[in-house]
Design a protein around this motif. Structure first.
Motif, short mmCIF file in Angstrom:
data_model
loop_
_atom_site.label_atom_id
_atom_site.label_comp_id
_atom_site.label_asym_id
_atom_site.label_seq_id
_atom_site.Cartn_x
_atom_site.Cartn_y
_atom_site.Cartn_z
N ILE A 120 43.90 43.54 36.91
CA ILE A 120 43.72 42.21 36.30
C ILE A 120 44.03 42.26 34.80
CG2 ILE A 120 42.04 40.41 35.72
CD1 ILE A 120 40.50 41.29 38.32
N LEU A 123 45.75 43.63 43.89
CA LEU A 123 44.84 42.48 43.95
C LEU A 123 44.98 41.70 45.26
CD1 LEU A 123 45.41 41.30 40.27
CD2 LEU A 123 43.35 42.40 41.20
N LEU A 150 41.83 35.08 41.68
CA LEU A 150 40.42 35.50 41.58
C LEU A 150 39.47 34.32 41.77
CD1 LEU A 150 40.85 37.61 38.32
CD2 LEU A 150 41.08 38.39 40.69
N GLU A 180 36.09 37.93 35.59
CA GLU A 180 36.85 39.18 35.71
C GLU A 180 38.18 39.13 34.97
OE1 GLU A 180 37.04 40.92 39.68
OE2 GLU A 180 35.28 39.76 40.25
N THR A 181 38.45 38.03 34.25
CA THR A 181 39.78 37.86 33.66
C THR A 181 39.86 38.31 32.21
OG1 THR A 181 39.28 35.63 32.91
CG2 THR A 181 40.24 35.84 35.11
#
Ligand code: 4AD
Ligand code: MG
Length: 430
Positions: free
Chosen positions: A130, A261, A412, A417-418
Motif C-alpha cells: 500500500i 493486495l 481497501l 491503512e493508506t
C-alpha cells in the motif's frame, strides 16, 4: 559485492549479490535452512545449506528470530515455486541484530491490535504494498503537473482563518494570537495562481472531524491545483486527465503491489476518458429512481454517493450543487444562482468523493457579501479580497484527497491503512 534490492533480483541471475534486510520467516531441518527475508522492496528466499556454508554459519542462521536484521550474500537463481520467483543460494550471512520475540506473528491479528503497533505493522507485505502504491501515486501527480508546466507553490500550515467552515478547525496558540491548522491550501493557492498562473500545492491538511468513518482522517494529504483563466469545464477536464494518468502509471509500475493486495485490476484498466458528468439535480433524480426519496438541497451522504457512482460504474463528476451547502468562495452559476459552478468527483466501487473543486467567485462585492453571510471575520480575509481588487480573473481549482485515492486504487476498506501513521478520532498513538 553489489548490494541489490529484492525487487531487482531478476537483473542479477547467476551473480553473487548481497541483500540487506530482516528475517520474515524461517524453516529449517538439520541440513538446510530456508530464510525468507524482506527488505522493503519484496520477499526473497535464501537457501542455506549446511555443507556449503559450514557448521558455524548454519547454526547462526537457525538462531535468527522473526525480524532479526540480517545480510545475505549468495548466487541468484530463477525459481518459480519460490516467493517472488527468484531465490538465493546463500554463501555468506551476517547477523546485524537479533530481534526479541516479535508481537506480530504470521497468524491473523485484529485491527485494534495492529493499529496499536502501527510502527511495526507497516513492515507487513500488504502494508508495504500500500505504501509503495501511495508513493507512486504521489510521484505520478507531481510528474503530471510538472509535464504541464504547473509551478509547485507550497501553502502555509498555520493560518489565521478558516477555509472549509469553522466547525472542523484545530486551534493553536500562535504566541498569544489565535491560529488554526490549515484545512486546505486553496485560498493561498488563489493568490499564488494570480502570481504564477497555474500552480499546485501538496501537503498535509487538518480537520477536527467529529465523525468516525472509513473515509475520514484528522490529518490527511491533499494535492490542490489552482488555475488563472480556467472555468469549471476546463477544471473538470484537467482533473480527469490527472486521474487517468495516475491510473495508467500504477497499472504500469505497481503490478506486483496490486497483486499482493489482490486488487481486481480490470476495474482500473477499464476506466476510460471522458468521465460521465451530471448535475446535482440529475444525481437527485437517480437517487429517487433508486427509491431514496431524497430532498433537493441536502448534501449527499456516503450511501448516496455509492448509489450515484454504481449507476455509472465509473468515476463521475457531479456539478452544480446547491449554493447553500457549498463553501463561501464558490461562484454561482450565472444561469441559475441557486447552484454553484463546483464539481465533486465520486470514485467508483463506493469509494465516494475523492475530489472537491470548482470555479471561484471573482467579484469583490459578491465575495464580501458571502463572507458576511457565512459570519467569517472580514479582517482575516482582507488579503484574500485584495485578489479581487487587483486584477481579478475567472479562476478555478480543486483538491484531491490522497488517502481516499489510495484506498480506491488499492481496493481497501478503510483509509487508516493508506498513510504510514493515521490520525483518527481520539487516536494519535503511535
Ligand atoms: O471537498 P474538500 O473539503 O475541498 C476543499 O478543501 C477545497 N478547498 C479544495 C480545493 O478546491 N482546493 O476536500 C477535498 C478532498 C475531498 O474530496 C476528500 O478527498 C479529501 O479532500 N478529504 C478528506 N480526506 C480524508 N479525511 C478527511 N477528513 C477529508 N476531508 C476531505
Ligand atoms: Mg468536498
Amino acid at each position: 559485492m553489489s548490494k541489490v534490492l529484492i525487487k531487482n533480483l531478476n537483473k542479477y541471475l547467476g551473480q553473487e549479490v548481497t541483500v540487506e534486510g530482516w528475517l520474515y520467516n524461517l524453516r529449517s531441518s538439520g541440513k538446510i535452512a530456508f530464510l525468507i527475508v524482506r527488505d522493503g522492496s519484496g520477499l526473497m528466499q535464501g537457501v542455506t545449506v549446511k555443507k556449503d556454508v559450514g557448521e558455524e554459519l548454519f547454526a547462526e542462521a537457525r538462531k535468527l528470530t522473526q525480524e532479526s536484521a540480517v545480510k545475505l550474500t549468495g548466487i541468484v537463481h530463477e525459481e518459480s515455486r519460490s516467493v517472488g520467483g527468484y531465490e538465493m543460494q546463500v554463501t555468506e550471512l551476517e547477523t546485524v541484530s537479533i530481534a526479541q520475540e516479535y508481537p506480530i506473528t504470521h497468524k491473523e491479528h485484529g485491527v485494534e491490535f495492529l493499529a496499536e503497533r502501527r510502527h511495526l505493522w507497516i513492515r507487513s507485505p500488504k502494508q508495504v504494498a500500500i505504501l509503495r502504491v501511495r508513493s507512486e501515486i504521489e510521484h505520478a501527480i507531481r510528474d503530471f503537473f510538472y509535464e504541464r508546466e504547473f509551478v509547485l507553490a507550497d501553502s502555509p500550515i498555520i493560518t489565521p482563518a478558516a477555509c472549509e467552515g469553522t466547525t472542523t478547525l484545530f486551534e493553536l496558540d500562535y504566541h498569544g494570537e489565535k491560529g488554526f491548522l490549515s484545512q486546505s491550501g486553496q485560498l493561498y493557492n488563489e493568490a499564488t495562481a494570480m502570481a504564477l498562473g497555474r500552480i499546485y500545492c501538496f501537503g498535509p491538511t487538518f480537520r477536527a472531524e467529529k465523525s468516525k468513518t472509513r473515509r475520514h482522517l484528522m490529518e490527511f494529504w491533499m494535492v490542490e491545483a489552482e488555475m488563472a483563466y480556467f472555468d469549471m469545464d476546463a477544471n473538470i477536464q484537467l482533473q480527469e486527465e490527472m486521474i487517468y494518468y495516475v491510473i495508467q502509471r500504477i497499472l504500469k509500475r505497481c503490478s506486483n503491489e496490486l497483486q499482493t493486495l489482490e486488487r481486481d485490476i480490470t476495474k482500473l484498466a477499464n476506466i476510460k476518458l471522458p468521465f460521465p458528468r451530471i448535475s446535482y439535480t440529475e444525481a437527485v433524480e437517480i437517487l429517487n429512481q433508486n427509491g431514496e426519496n431524497f430532498p433537493w438541497g441536502e448534501d449527499f451522504g456516503a450511501p448516496h454517493e455509492t448509489i450515484i457512482s454504481n449507476h455509472f460504474n465509473a468515476p463521475v463528476f457531479v456539478h452544480r450543487y446547491p449554493t447553500e451547502i457549498k463553501a463561501f468562495y464558490m461562484k454561482p452559476d450565472p444561469e441559475n444562482p441557486k447552484v454553484v459552478l463546483g464539481a465533486d468527483l465520486l470514485a467508483p466501487e463506493g469509494y465516494g468523493e475523492i475530489i472537491g473543486g470548482g470555479q471561484r467567485i471573482d467579484s469583490l462585492e459578491l465575495l464580501e457579501e458571502r463572507i458576511q453571510e457565512h459570519k467569517l471575520p472580514k479582517e482575516a480575509f482582507e488579503w484574500y479580497l485584495d485578489l479581487r481588487r487587483y486584477g481579478s480573473v475567472p479562476h478555478a481549482g480543486f483538491g484531491l484527497g490522497i488517502e481516499r485515492t489510495v484506498a480506491w486504487l488499492c481496493g481497501l476498506d478503510h483509509v487508516r491503512e493508506t498513510i504510514p501513521f493515521p490520525r483518527l478520532l481520539h487516536k494519535m498513538y503511535p
